[in-house]
Design a protein around this motif. Structure first.
Motif, PDB file in Angstrom:
ATOM      1  N   ASP A  43       0.818  -1.216   0.000  1.00  6.79           N
ATOM      2  CA  ASP A  43       0.000   0.000   0.000  1.00  6.79           C
ATOM      3  C   ASP A  43       0.854   1.268   0.000  1.00  6.79           C
ATOM      4  OD1 ASP A  43      -2.276  -1.636   0.309  1.00  6.79           O
ATOM      5  OD2 ASP A  43      -2.188  -1.511   2.495  1.00  6.79           O
ATOM      6  N   LEU A  44       2.078   1.173   0.476  1.00  7.14           N
ATOM      7  CA  LEU A  44       2.857   2.375   0.759  1.00  7.14           C
ATOM      8  C   LEU A  44       3.303   3.143  -0.489  1.00  7.14           C
ATOM      9  CD1 LEU A  44       4.933   1.100   3.799  1.00  7.14           C
ATOM     10  CD2 LEU A  44       2.837   2.468   3.802  1.00  7.14           C
ATOM     11  N   GLY A  49       1.998   8.433  -3.431  1.00 10.24           N
ATOM     12  CA  GLY A  49       1.582   9.097  -4.658  1.00 10.24           C
ATOM     13  C   GLY A  49       1.760   8.288  -5.917  1.00 10.24           C
ATOM     14  N   GLY A  50       2.197   7.050  -5.793  1.00 12.89           N
ATOM     15  CA  GLY A  50       2.433   6.218  -6.964  1.00 12.89           C
ATOM     16  C   GLY A  50       1.158   5.653  -7.549  1.00 12.89           C
ATOM     17  N   THR A  51       1.252   5.155  -8.755  1.00 18.78           N
ATOM     18  CA  THR A  51       0.142   4.480  -9.421  1.00 18.78           C
ATOM     19  C   THR A  51       0.636   3.138  -9.924  1.00 18.78           C
ATOM     20  OG1 THR A  51       0.680   5.538 -11.528  1.00 18.78           O
ATOM     21  CG2 THR A  51      -0.971   6.630 -10.131  1.00 18.78           C
ATOM     22  N   SER A  52      -0.293   2.246 -10.200  1.00 16.26           N
ATOM     23  CA  SER A  52       0.068   0.913 -10.676  1.00 16.26           C
ATOM     24  C   SER A  52       0.016   0.885 -12.195  1.00 16.26           C
ATOM     25  CB  SER A  52      -0.894  -0.138 -10.110  1.00 16.26           C
ATOM     26  OG  SER A  52      -0.589  -1.420 -10.610  1.00 16.26           O
ATOM     27  N   PRO A  60     -10.360   1.570  -8.489  1.00 11.39           N
ATOM     28  CA  PRO A  60     -10.002   2.792  -7.759  1.00 11.39           C
ATOM     29  C   PRO A  60      -8.487   2.942  -7.650  1.00 11.39           C
ATOM     30  CG  PRO A  60     -11.775   1.625  -6.628  1.00 11.39           C
ATOM     31  CD  PRO A  60     -11.303   0.729  -7.739  1.00 11.39           C
ATOM     32  N   SER A  61      -8.034   4.173  -7.650  1.00 12.01           N
ATOM     33  CA  SER A  61      -6.596   4.421  -7.611  1.00 12.01           C
ATOM     34  C   SER A  61      -6.332   5.668  -6.792  1.00 12.01           C
ATOM     35  CB  SER A  61      -6.042   4.561  -9.031  1.00 12.01           C
ATOM     36  OG  SER A  61      -6.654   5.654  -9.691  1.00 12.01           O
ATOM     37  N   TYR A  62      -5.103   6.169  -6.873  1.00 13.27           N
ATOM     38  CA  TYR A  62      -4.689   7.325  -6.095  1.00 13.27           C
ATOM     39  C   TYR A  62      -5.742   8.436  -6.155  1.00 13.27           C
ATOM     40  CZ  TYR A  62      -2.173  11.513  -4.755  1.00 13.27           C
ATOM     41  OH  TYR A  62      -1.816  12.690  -4.154  1.00 13.27           O
ATOM     42  N   GLY A  63      -6.154   8.922  -4.983  1.00 11.55           N
ATOM     43  CA  GLY A  63      -7.150   9.974  -4.892  1.00 11.55           C
ATOM     44  C   GLY A  63      -8.581   9.481  -4.760  1.00 11.55           C
ATOM     45  N   PHE A  67      -8.930   4.415  -0.864  1.00 10.42           N
ATOM     46  CA  PHE A  67      -7.683   3.885  -1.419  1.00 10.42           C
ATOM     47  C   PHE A  67      -6.476   4.460  -0.659  1.00 10.42           C
ATOM     48  CE2 PHE A  67      -4.207   3.897  -4.501  1.00 10.42           C
ATOM     49  CZ  PHE A  67      -4.325   2.654  -5.094  1.00 10.42           C
ATOM     50  N   PRO A  68      -5.433   3.680  -0.303  1.00 10.65           N
ATOM     51  CA  PRO A  68      -5.175   2.298  -0.715  1.00 10.65           C
ATOM     52  C   PRO A  68      -5.172   1.345   0.479  1.00 10.65           C
ATOM     53  CG  PRO A  68      -3.097   3.445  -0.377  1.00 10.65           C
ATOM     54  CD  PRO A  68      -4.183   4.333   0.158  1.00 10.65           C
TER      55      PRO A  68
END
Length: 322
Positions: A43-44, A49-52, A60-63, A67-68
């Protein structure tokens, strides 16, 4: 419903968002009211601020609210899965990585009903333990083999525990954080307080482990260090999450040493969650020592800040939900 949302890298803020409805459920899905959740090392990077790069666009993603977080415990509110019914207390995967919220929709095949004698925050341990159990199943027999686990955070300690229980002749735990305080609890015979490359520089041929578990991830260096460290004919399990789509790899060393490399995510999730539940009940030391910090979800910022800065005496951090 309430949720927590990343509004900037490493910065949570509470928010209100639309609550999912039972009518939103697709076949096989379950609607949960969350009661607890665990912070995982995977999760870290998202917290920062990273994305996959390989996540589907609909996830769902950053923001996004919630999440996360994917290690989730909750109560079933509604179910479109044949094995889950309203009122069940379950543990497993929040399949949308959106577990820091009042309610979540998740895939029922990634959830397991646990008995009422476990408190929700105690049940969190079942999910990471299931991941480690499945990975160890993929390895050859560990009895009589030496095992090094790179990374002695929450998941690495579970690998050490399982290797010891499987009869490994020696379990070596390598971490930049001093972990001698929990070595005996998790079956670690030799604690190495050093970066992996410094440990590697001290190894003689006779000291090289038969099996190396890479439980660090999130960068490319330690996979090749695992290749260097393992004994001829040995085996590597790469468990650490890969943040890059392509990794440079020491192929010539890998070939010349006749090595085996394994990796992969946990499959058969309901089965391994049930196995982890049983394992937790037969190993009370995990129930007593694995979770070191329990914070209310309103303190999510402090919880993630702490998880991002591991220290001696800190293992698993859990959030409890109102």
């Amino acid at each position: 419903m309430w949720a927590q949302r990343l509004t900037a890298p490493s910065h949570f803020e509470p928010c209100e968002t639309r609550a999912p409805s039972p009518s939103d459920l697709a076949p096989g899905q379950v609607l949960l009211r969350t009661t607890a959740g665990g912070i995982c090392g995977s999760d870290l990077p998202f917290f920062r601020g990273g994305t996959s790069p390989d996540a589907p666009p609909e996830r769902p993603s950053y923001g996004s609210p919630g999440f996360p977080m994917h290690e989730v415990v909750g109560e079933v509110v509604a179910s479109a899965h044949p094995e889950h019914t309203r009122g069940d207390a379950v543990v497993g995967w929040a399949s949308g990585f959106d577990g820091i919220a009042e309610q979540v929709v998740s895939t029922g095949d990634g959830l397991h009903r646990y008995a009422d004698d476990l408190l929700p925050w105690e049940a969190v341990t079942i999910q990471p333990l299931a991941c480690a159990l499945y990975a160890v199943e993929q390895l050859g027999p560990l009895e009589g083999r030496s095992v090094a686990v790179l990374g002695q955070g929450p998941i690495g300690l579970l690998f050490s525990h399982l290797a010891s229980g499987a009869g490994a002749s020696r379990v070596i735990g390598v971490d930049r954080v001093e972990r001698a305080d929990v070595a005996a609890t998790f079956g670690v015979d030799e604690t190495v307080h050093a970066p992996v490359d410094r440990w590697l520089a001290t190894l003689s041929s006779a000291e090289r482990p038969d099996v190396v578990v890479e439980a660090i991830g999130h960068q490319t260096g330690t996979l090749n260090q695992a290749v260097d460290a393992v004994a001829f004919g040995g085996e590597i399990f790469y468990f650490g999450v890969a943040d890059d789509l392509v990794y440079p790899f020491a192929m010539r060393t890998f070939l010349r040493k006749n090595l085996t490399l394994r990796s992969g995510v946990a499959l058969e999730r309901r089965r391994v969650l049930a196995a982890a539940d049983e394992h937790l009940r037969t190993h009370p030391e995990l129930r007593e020592r694995y979770i070191t910090h329990i914070l209310d979800v309103e303190d999510v910022q402090a919880a993630f800040d702490r998880a991002a800065a591991p220290t001696t005496g800190q293992t698993k951090i859990v959030l409890t939900m109102p």
